[in-house]
Enzyme design. Structure first.
Site, short mmCIF file in Angstrom:
data_model
loop_
_atom_site.label_atom_id
_atom_site.label_comp_id
_atom_site.label_asym_id
_atom_site.label_seq_id
_atom_site.Cartn_x
_atom_site.Cartn_y
_atom_site.Cartn_z
N ASP A 126 0.66 -1.30 -0.22
CA ASP A 126 0.02 -0.18 0.10
C ASP A 126 0.79 1.19 0.07
O ASP A 126 1.61 1.40 0.82
CB ASP A 126 -0.93 -0.02 1.17
CG ASP A 126 -2.22 0.63 0.91
OD1 ASP A 126 -2.54 1.17 0.00
OD2 ASP A 126 -2.71 1.43 2.08
N HIS A 133 -3.81 13.89 0.27
CA HIS A 133 -4.03 12.82 1.25
C HIS A 133 -2.71 13.17 2.31
O HIS A 133 -2.99 12.94 3.54
CB HIS A 133 -4.17 11.53 0.95
CG HIS A 133 -4.31 10.65 2.07
ND1 HIS A 133 -5.24 10.55 3.23
CD2 HIS A 133 -3.34 9.46 2.35
CE1 HIS A 133 -4.78 9.61 3.99
NE2 HIS A 133 -3.83 8.76 3.55
N GLU A 199 -10.51 4.03 3.07
CA GLU A 199 -9.64 4.83 2.24
C GLU A 199 -9.83 4.30 0.94
O GLU A 199 -9.74 3.18 0.34
CB GLU A 199 -8.13 4.43 2.76
CG GLU A 199 -7.71 4.81 4.01
CD GLU A 199 -6.12 4.86 4.32
OE1 GLU A 199 -5.53 4.10 3.62
OE2 GLU A 199 -5.89 5.55 4.99
N GLU A 201 -9.04 4.10 -2.65
CA GLU A 201 -7.67 3.91 -3.38
C GLU A 201 -7.93 3.25 -4.69
O GLU A 201 -8.95 2.69 -5.26
CB GLU A 201 -7.03 2.96 -2.62
CG GLU A 201 -6.58 3.41 -1.26
CD GLU A 201 -5.31 2.87 -0.46
OE1 GLU A 201 -4.56 2.21 -1.40
OE2 GLU A 201 -5.20 3.00 0.50
N ASP A 233 -8.95 0.30 1.60
CA ASP A 233 -8.04 -0.01 2.59
C ASP A 233 -8.67 0.45 3.97
O ASP A 233 -8.37 1.29 4.46
CB ASP A 233 -6.68 0.63 2.39
CG ASP A 233 -5.73 0.38 3.22
OD1 ASP A 233 -5.50 -0.86 3.84
OD2 ASP A 233 -5.10 1.59 3.64
N ARG A 237 -8.15 3.94 12.93
CA ARG A 237 -7.28 4.95 13.15
C ARG A 237 -6.86 5.11 14.74
O ARG A 237 -5.66 5.52 15.00
CB ARG A 237 -7.98 6.18 13.02
CG ARG A 237 -8.59 6.47 11.53
CD ARG A 237 -7.48 6.36 10.51
NE ARG A 237 -8.06 6.67 9.25
CZ ARG A 237 -7.19 6.48 8.13
NH1 ARG A 237 -5.85 5.79 8.09
NH2 ARG A 237 -7.85 6.70 7.09
N GLN A 240 -4.16 2.29 14.88
CA GLN A 240 -3.01 2.86 14.01
C GLN A 240 -2.14 3.87 14.79
O GLN A 240 -0.90 4.12 14.82
CB GLN A 240 -3.51 3.54 12.66
CG GLN A 240 -2.56 4.07 11.82
CD GLN A 240 -3.17 4.22 10.57
OE1 GLN A 240 -4.22 4.51 10.13
NE2 GLN A 240 -2.14 5.01 9.47
N LYS A 253 -4.60 -2.14 9.69
CA LYS A 253 -4.64 -2.25 8.50
C LYS A 253 -4.91 -3.78 8.17
O LYS A 253 -5.25 -3.91 6.89
CB LYS A 253 -3.75 -1.76 7.26
CG LYS A 253 -3.33 -0.16 7.86
CD LYS A 253 -4.22 0.70 6.93
CE LYS A 253 -3.46 2.13 7.08
NZ LYS A 253 -4.17 2.81 5.89
N THR A 257 -8.87 -5.55 3.68
CA THR A 257 -8.75 -4.88 2.31
C THR A 257 -9.59 -5.48 1.35
O THR A 257 -9.68 -6.36 0.97
CB THR A 257 -7.34 -4.83 1.77
OG1 THR A 257 -6.50 -4.61 3.09
CG2 THR A 257 -7.27 -3.88 0.63
N GLU A 363 -9.88 12.36 7.15
CA GLU A 363 -9.76 13.91 6.52
C GLU A 363 -11.08 14.49 6.41
O GLU A 363 -11.07 15.71 6.90
CB GLU A 363 -9.24 13.74 4.90
CG GLU A 363 -7.85 13.14 5.09
CD GLU A 363 -7.29 12.70 3.38
OE1 GLU A 363 -7.11 13.85 2.71
OE2 GLU A 363 -7.40 11.82 3.14
#
Lengths: 420, 420
Positions: A126, A133, A199, A201, A233, A237, A240, A253, A257, A363
């Site tokens: 990844d 971002h 996420e 992607e 993905d 948070r 993480q 993560k 996925t 975000e």
């Protein structure tokens, strides 16, 4: 646009016109997983077409994965695409269309199939190749002055992802357990993630393998890429945040996925090639791009609470990426890392300049502070029962080249470790 | 010690007495890769023994990888070990020993075999589970006050490694190209790594798989581990330094990881079980250990320049680890990450308190400042033509349980990107 005689293939809103022909793996109640291409509202069964002698050579289409075909390389990919186009075009040959029995076997309504992971994922890497971002998430974590690490404008930053939990669209995603900082901030606790995120992607799929010790130019890397998928993905948070230093994301993560069931080829995306984001600094020559390797593709994401209505929460575009897919692959192989047919390279979250184009809730809510409005509610992060659906397409004058859906529903966490 | 009738098996210095029976994959000039166990100075061909009806059930020993057998679980592993012990013990049954023709086929001198990767590596995760190494490397990079990140005493920190370049002992390792900070410090350059290093590690091999969404207790994780290998996590420190933030090591570790050809089982290592490093802080209950899951095993590393003499540069012990192998696996599965038969979990560098026990050159030279003396030279980091050899064993009263050699020679870098 060249027309197909297969039902639904000429509708302006279909993801799967004749110009697309994306590859996937499907099964029916009668028969197990094998390779197919989507055309209109049908799947063309490539194993059946090969068995009938209508496709060139041995492409391994009766296997439950595209890896064998993907390893054969661009000349064979083009040969198969040309042959399929001839079989499926209104102005093509009649080898399939004229054989009613074969049509009955080899054209299966999409409504009757189950889709599987399109290829055996041999590796999942990844990247972090979207500048907006990287800037946004760096600003949230470290402030705007230190948002981008010094290496970021010079190379595509990445981490190795977890291969065993790459799943196909439709697979439910269980909320992960993990270590997170406790409410008093004085030590970690074991908890279901409370900051579950998406996420948005774009995934590149490696076809042609390279050996350990080999390197690739960007032009060579482009030729080795078989196609592209949508990729979500999923990210925790809070996990993480606590685990991420000094070695990067791991459990945050590793729980899931999700990718789209259809791999759209480079050939199908050819009309949508474009330039990428302007360069902050000149790149080292090994990352030189002799052509435009970015794409103008719209990516949308909807969130639908259980029993509720879907709200579009993200609308972004793959042209917001800073590093192209062949640049990712070139950098990946730079150290001599062997690349295999089935390696999946995620782009990293794709965010544009507008808030509505930010590709993750971190975000959009700016670190969990500003809720995203939904039809009948709002969200900071995902709740149990939420279904997230990604779609993506290139828009032609009277057609679109799409990826199908990439979705997953959040299931509640397991109550305890060992309680399976 | 129970004796074997096979040549070399009763020598005090052999790695492979009857009590060991490590599993691997070998080939001969006459026949391709298949599974075997080492015994004295021979390999017992498990495919041949199975074909002769001397082993229980179908264990997949004619495959070029142990994955099928590893997935069968502890009851079957024990059954095969018991049967092999009976076939190979001096006081065992005569089913093999009494059949000269079968002995000729099924006992192959080690000197006549080539060893292969013992299992298909389905995933490679590298932990950071040695406290002294974490403290040393953190001190070198961030100073002693910030050496350990706050999460370190609470959980086994890890990153996903690159699976495609896990190779068996004896595979040459090409010096990687990569982006490194230039000599003036004002920007990166493309260069062969100038700070090529080793990492002395111990690898746990997952046998019993778990599904996505499942979690494991530490006791369950212990039962799922098939065995252990020596592991050299080759590292390019200059590439690592430049790329490592914010997502951790990537190209710095992706060019090669070497493992021993033999997987030593939990059963063989049973006499060497011990406690690990004392705890800094109480761990969360999901990491509770109902028994001692660490091992007292000596690990040595020798460096031999091309045409020169070998110098022992590291002597350490697996008991210096802070987190045990089943704790690594439990934490890995915590988020619901599916674990497969063939997942390789590296311990991270194993360093003891003495300089001679530091498990990498970064630590031994304290960041490249203080050279390591060699017989006829010295080293800060590896040079082209250097061969690094790891060995490891548990020492019994009159026997040792060993892993064979884990070695690799450094080849010069490719001159350019694309020059293969």
């Amino acid at each position: 646009m060249r027309r197909s005689w297969v039902g639904g293939a000429n509708a302006a809103e279909t993801d799967f016109p004749l110009a697309n022909l994306p590859f996937g793996v499907f099964s029916t109640t009668a028969e197990g997983p094998r390779c197919g291409v989507a055309i209109g509202d049908h799947v063309a069964d490539l194993a059946a077409l090969a068995a009938a002698g209508l496709l060139p050579g041995d492409c391994g289409f009766d296997a439950p994965a595209l890896n064998t075909f993907m390893a054969l390389g661009p000349a064979r990919w083009d040969e198969v695409r040309t042959r399929l186009t001839a079989l499926l075009a209104e102005d093509g040959d009649g080898a399939l269309r004229g054989d009613a029995a074969l049509c009955g076997r080899a054209l299966v309504p999409l409504a009757e199939v189950a889709m599987h992971l399109p290829f055996r994922v041999t590796g999942y890497t990844d990247f972090y190749a979207g500048r907006q971002h990287a800037f946004n998430s760096g600003s949230i974590l470290r402030g705007p002055d230190n948002a981008l690490t010094p290496n970021w404008p010079h190379m595509p930053i990445a981490y190795n992802g977890r291969t065993s939990t790459v799943v196909v669209s439709g697979t439910p995603v269980r909320r992960p357990l993990g270590q997170v900082m406790g409410p008093d901030g004085d030590g970690p606790v074991l908890s279901p993630s409370r900051r579950l995120d998406i996420e948005v992607e774009f995934g590149a799929v490696v076809g042609v393998p390279t050996r350990m010790g080999d390197t690739l130019t960007v032009a060579e890397a482009w030729e080795n890429i078989f196609g592209f998928v949508l990729l979500n993905d999923w990210s925790a948070r809070d996990i993480q945040r606590w685990e991420g230093q000094p070695l990067g994301p791991f459990q945050a993560k590793a729980f899931a996925t999700t990718i789209s069931p259809w791999v759209v080829t480079r050939a199908a995306l050819e009309p949508f090639r474009t330039k990428g984001w302007p360069r902050d600094k000149a790149l080292l020559p090994y990352l030189d791009e002799p052509a435009d390797y970015f794409f103008d593709l719209t990516l949308e994401t909807h969130l639908c609470p259980k029993g509720g209505a879907a709200t579009r929460i993200v609308s972004t575009n793959t042209r917001h990426l800073y590093y192209s897919a062949p640049q990712l692959l070139t950098h990946h192989a730079l150290c001599g890392c062997a690349m295999n047919a089935g390696d999946l390279l995620g782009s990293g979250t794709i965010s544009g300049p507008e808030k509505s184009s930010f590709g993750c809730l971190l975000e959009q809510t700016w670190g969990g502070r500003d809720p995203v409005p939904l039809d009948g509610g709002e969200r900071l992060f995902l709740e149990d029962g939420d279904t997230v659906t990604m779609t993506g397409w290139g828009q032609g004058e009277d057609y679109r080249i799409g990826f199908g859906r990439c979705d997953g529903e959040i299931l509640p966490a397991r109550p305890n470790v060992g309680a399976n």
